[in-house]
Design a protein around this motif. Structure first.
Motif, PDB file in Angstrom:
ATOM      1  N   PHE A 113       5.180  -5.940   3.421  1.00  0.00           N
ATOM      2  CA  PHE A 113       3.695  -6.240   3.364  1.00  0.00           C
ATOM      3  C   PHE A 113       2.865  -5.005   2.543  1.00  0.00           C
ATOM      4  O   PHE A 113       2.946  -3.790   2.987  1.00  0.00           O
ATOM      5  CB  PHE A 113       2.931  -6.426   4.776  1.00  0.00           C
ATOM      6  CG  PHE A 113       1.769  -7.206   4.739  1.00  0.00           C
ATOM      7  CD1 PHE A 113       0.832  -6.804   3.949  1.00  0.00           C
ATOM      8  CD2 PHE A 113       1.705  -8.262   5.664  1.00  0.00           C
ATOM      9  CE1 PHE A 113      -0.486  -7.098   4.235  1.00  0.00           C
ATOM     10  CE2 PHE A 113       0.368  -8.946   5.512  1.00  0.00           C
ATOM     11  CZ  PHE A 113      -0.370  -8.435   5.033  1.00  0.00           C
ATOM     12  N   CYS A 114       2.437  -5.316   1.476  1.00  0.00           N
ATOM     13  CA  CYS A 114       1.754  -4.421   0.489  1.00  0.00           C
ATOM     14  C   CYS A 114       0.305  -4.038   0.992  1.00  0.00           C
ATOM     15  O   CYS A 114      -0.227  -4.870   1.463  1.00  0.00           O
ATOM     16  CB  CYS A 114       1.676  -4.955  -0.945  1.00  0.00           C
ATOM     17  SG  CYS A 114       3.385  -5.200  -1.783  1.00  0.00           S
ATOM     18  N   SER A 115       0.065  -2.953   0.708  1.00  0.00           N
ATOM     19  CA  SER A 115      -1.534  -2.449   0.885  1.00  0.00           C
ATOM     20  C   SER A 115      -1.680  -1.280  -0.037  1.00  0.00           C
ATOM     21  O   SER A 115      -0.817  -0.537  -0.472  1.00  0.00           O
ATOM     22  CB  SER A 115      -1.569  -2.231   2.453  1.00  0.00           C
ATOM     23  OG  SER A 115      -0.895  -1.183   2.766  1.00  0.00           O
ATOM     24  N   ASP A 116      -2.959  -0.928  -0.191  1.00  0.00           N
ATOM     25  CA  ASP A 116      -3.489   0.325  -0.576  1.00  0.00           C
ATOM     26  C   ASP A 116      -3.932   1.141   0.594  1.00  0.00           C
ATOM     27  O   ASP A 116      -3.537   0.847   1.683  1.00  0.00           O
ATOM     28  CB  ASP A 116      -4.497   0.112  -1.797  1.00  0.00           C
ATOM     29  CG  ASP A 116      -5.605  -0.410  -1.028  1.00  0.00           C
ATOM     30  OD1 ASP A 116      -5.813  -0.626   0.354  1.00  0.00           O
ATOM     31  OD2 ASP A 116      -6.701  -0.600  -1.895  1.00  0.00           O
ATOM     32  N   TRP A 117      -4.212   2.466   0.168  1.00  0.00           N
ATOM     33  CA  TRP A 117      -4.549   3.418   1.165  1.00  0.00           C
ATOM     34  C   TRP A 117      -5.739   2.899   2.305  1.00  0.00           C
ATOM     35  O   TRP A 117      -5.707   3.344   3.439  1.00  0.00           O
ATOM     36  CB  TRP A 117      -4.789   4.890   0.500  1.00  0.00           C
ATOM     37  CG  TRP A 117      -5.975   4.825   0.040  1.00  0.00           C
ATOM     38  CD1 TRP A 117      -6.319   4.514  -1.526  1.00  0.00           C
ATOM     39  CD2 TRP A 117      -7.306   5.216   0.407  1.00  0.00           C
ATOM     40  NE1 TRP A 117      -7.668   4.892  -1.688  1.00  0.00           N
ATOM     41  CE2 TRP A 117      -8.406   5.396  -0.673  1.00  0.00           C
ATOM     42  CE3 TRP A 117      -7.753   5.752   1.600  1.00  0.00           C
ATOM     43  CZ2 TRP A 117      -9.748   5.676  -0.465  1.00  0.00           C
ATOM     44  CZ3 TRP A 117      -9.211   6.019   1.727  1.00  0.00           C
ATOM     45  CH2 TRP A 117     -10.173   5.849   0.799  1.00  0.00           C
ATOM     46  N   GLN A 118      -6.490   2.197   1.560  1.00  0.00           N
ATOM     47  CA  GLN A 118      -7.828   1.613   2.310  1.00  0.00           C
ATOM     48  C   GLN A 118      -7.446   0.542   3.329  1.00  0.00           C
ATOM     49  O   GLN A 118      -8.098   0.693   4.390  1.00  0.00           O
ATOM     50  CB  GLN A 118      -8.941   1.258   1.485  1.00  0.00           C
ATOM     51  CG  GLN A 118      -9.454   2.421   0.557  1.00  0.00           C
ATOM     52  CD  GLN A 118     -10.491   1.882  -0.355  1.00  0.00           C
ATOM     53  OE1 GLN A 118     -11.721   1.785   0.157  1.00  0.00           O
ATOM     54  NE2 GLN A 118     -10.447   1.868  -1.469  1.00  0.00           N
ATOM     55  N   THR A 119      -6.370  -0.121   3.034  1.00  0.00           N
ATOM     56  CA  THR A 119      -6.224  -1.497   3.689  1.00  0.00           C
ATOM     57  C   THR A 119      -4.688  -1.077   4.704  1.00  0.00           C
ATOM     58  O   THR A 119      -4.503  -1.910   5.560  1.00  0.00           O
ATOM     59  CB  THR A 119      -5.947  -2.653   3.117  1.00  0.00           C
ATOM     60  OG1 THR A 119      -4.841  -2.210   2.092  1.00  0.00           O
ATOM     61  CG2 THR A 119      -7.071  -2.868   2.132  1.00  0.00           C
ATOM     62  N   SER A 120      -4.277  -0.070   4.517  1.00  0.00           N
ATOM     63  CA  SER A 120      -2.841   0.209   5.205  1.00  0.00           C
ATOM     64  C   SER A 120      -2.894   0.349   6.852  1.00  0.00           C
ATOM     65  O   SER A 120      -2.112  -0.303   7.295  1.00  0.00           O
ATOM     66  CB  SER A 120      -2.430   1.626   4.562  1.00  0.00           C
ATOM     67  OG  SER A 120      -1.011   1.587   4.812  1.00  0.00           O
ATOM     68  N   VAL A 121      -3.813   0.745   7.315  1.00  0.00           N
ATOM     69  CA  VAL A 121      -4.123   0.972   8.760  1.00  0.00           C
ATOM     70  C   VAL A 121      -4.445  -0.507   9.206  1.00  0.00           C
ATOM     71  O   VAL A 121      -3.913  -1.024  10.290  1.00  0.00           O
ATOM     72  CB  VAL A 121      -5.278   1.878   8.957  1.00  0.00           C
ATOM     73  CG1 VAL A 121      -5.497   1.580  10.555  1.00  0.00           C
ATOM     74  CG2 VAL A 121      -4.895   3.359   8.737  1.00  0.00           C
ATOM     75  N   SER A 122      -5.225  -1.266   8.651  1.00  0.00           N
ATOM     76  CA  SER A 122      -5.615  -2.589   8.990  1.00  0.00           C
ATOM     77  C   SER A 122      -4.344  -3.365   9.029  1.00  0.00           C
ATOM     78  O   SER A 122      -3.959  -4.235   9.886  1.00  0.00           O
ATOM     79  CB  SER A 122      -6.548  -3.365   8.040  1.00  0.00           C
ATOM     80  OG  SER A 122      -7.922  -2.685   8.209  1.00  0.00           O
ATOM     81  N   VAL A 123      -3.486  -3.219   7.947  1.00  0.00           N
ATOM     82  CA  VAL A 123      -2.344  -4.061   7.856  1.00  0.00           C
ATOM     83  C   VAL A 123      -1.254  -3.634   9.090  1.00  0.00           C
ATOM     84  O   VAL A 123      -0.682  -4.625   9.630  1.00  0.00           O
ATOM     85  CB  VAL A 123      -1.702  -3.950   6.424  1.00  0.00           C
ATOM     86  CG1 VAL A 123      -0.155  -4.424   6.559  1.00  0.00           C
ATOM     87  CG2 VAL A 123      -2.327  -4.322   5.244  1.00  0.00           C
ATOM     88  N   PHE A 124      -1.258  -2.238   9.122  1.00  0.00           N
ATOM     89  CA  PHE A 124      -0.295  -2.045  10.399  1.00  0.00           C
ATOM     90  C   PHE A 124      -0.901  -2.633  11.794  1.00  0.00           C
ATOM     91  O   PHE A 124       0.115  -3.020  12.272  1.00  0.00           O
ATOM     92  CB  PHE A 124      -0.416  -0.304  10.476  1.00  0.00           C
ATOM     93  CG  PHE A 124       0.228   0.065  11.807  1.00  0.00           C
ATOM     94  CD1 PHE A 124       1.663   0.101  11.621  1.00  0.00           C
ATOM     95  CD2 PHE A 124      -0.290   0.545  12.950  1.00  0.00           C
ATOM     96  CE1 PHE A 124       2.579   0.581  13.002  1.00  0.00           C
ATOM     97  CE2 PHE A 124       0.172   0.785  13.957  1.00  0.00           C
ATOM     98  CZ  PHE A 124       1.535   0.811  14.013  1.00  0.00           C
TER      99      PHE A 124
END
Length: 328
Positions: A113-124
């Motif tokens: 699952f790809c994300s950038d630094w701003q969305t990484s926590v939400s994805v996790f």
């Protein structure tokens, strides 16, 4: 929708669509209004809203799920737009469609699952509810403008997860060939865990979760398209080789320029993807046709991933050596 012809530089190899391409490939686009069997979607391109088609897809057919969704940014593309949400709203949006992907996964499936630094926590937070989170890969995206008031953002994350503790992972398939700068030697001063090739020292290294050997596609690369956030074929090759076998099924619900599907085809995997933008769905069909004739992946050769900018050096040396032998 279709790109107009442009006077490109002689070395510009960007793949573009023509009106002829639209006529040629449009009949091969799929959409569904009722339940689809596995044979209906195998090696097919679905041009449809993901929310409309998810309930029609067969269950437990996916061996490897690759997800590269819209990041939480204000973006407009081909008539559609995505507006930045609050962190909690973005997390809710992710979960609203991700939970519908879970029934598609086989018990031994892997998810990236790809994300950038701003969305990484939400994805996790979303992934951790439904899957076993194994690792977070960070890769260097060396592209974009610098900043005078902040650190230049040149990295993205990819979360690696599995459905269960029984999953496939082949580390040997994704070893990286690196130049040796400080070589190790044994007690007899012989090379240890590395070899010498044409006065350049190399060693095969195990894959880590930091990827600095990738090149974001640009105009002189044959894989380059007009898609603004295209992932490198080499990146997808690492994921597909590590977490699937030949004949396994790769699914991408936001395939964009189609890199995941193209690489799956090049590596003899089954594939299917969903993309709402007709332009990019057609572009992917054109790339898939090219993959029938050329299965090469830049930076991957002889079953080995090469460190950036080293494979071409070795290739030139081997060609020079071959020419010298012919002249003898």
């Amino acid at each position: 929708m279709i790109s107009q012809s442009k006077n490109s530089a002689p070395l510009n190899r960007t793949i573009r669509l023509t009106k002829e391409d639209e006529k040629k490939f449009s009949p091969f686009l799929k959409s569904f209004k009722s339940s689809a069997a596995l044979e209906d979607i195998e090696n097919k391109i679905i041009n449809q809203n993901l929310f409309e088609v998810l309930s029609f897809l067969p269950q437990q057919f996916v061996d490897l799920l690759f997800i590269d969704p819209p990041y939480n940014l204000n973006k407009k593309f081909s008539g559609n737009s995505f507006r930045k949400k609050s962190i909690s709203e973005y997390e809710e949006w992710l979960e609203s469609w991700f939970i519908k992907l879970i029934p598609l996964l086989k018990p031994g499936a892997s998810v990236y699952f790809c994300s950038d630094w701003q969305t990484s926590v939400s994805v996790f937070n979303v992934l951790n509810k439904y899957l076993k989170v194994r690792n977070r890969i960070t890769w260097e995206r060396e592209k974009g403008r610098g900043s005078t008031k902040n650190w230049k953002n040149c990295q993205e994350d990819i979360w690696f997860c599995t459905v269960s503790d029984k999953y496939y992972f082949n580390a040997d398939a994704v070893k990286l060939k690196r130049r040796v700068l400080a070589p190790y030697r044994d007690e007899n001063k012989n090379p240890k865990d590395w070899n010498t090739e044409e006065k350049i020292n190399y060693r095969l290294t195990h894959p880590s979760n930091i990827w600095t050997d990738l090149t974001v596609p640009f105009w002189s690369m044959p894989e380059n398209t007009e898609h603004p956030t295209q992932k490198p074929e080499k990146l997808l090759a690492k994921i597909i080789l590590a977490s699937s076998r030949k004949g396994d099924f790769v699914f991408d619900p936001f395939f964009g320029a189609g890199t995941s599907l193209v690489v799956a085809k090049k590596l003899d995997r089954k594939f299917c993807g969903v993309e709402i933008e007709k332009k990019y769905a057609l572009l992917t069909l054109k790339r898939l046709e090219f993959a029938d004739k050329d299965k090469s992946i830049q930076g991957y050769s002889d079953s080995v991933f090469w460190e950036r900018n080293t494979f071409q050096i070795q290739k030139k040396r081997n060609n020079s050596k071959s020419s010298d032998k012919k002249s003898e």
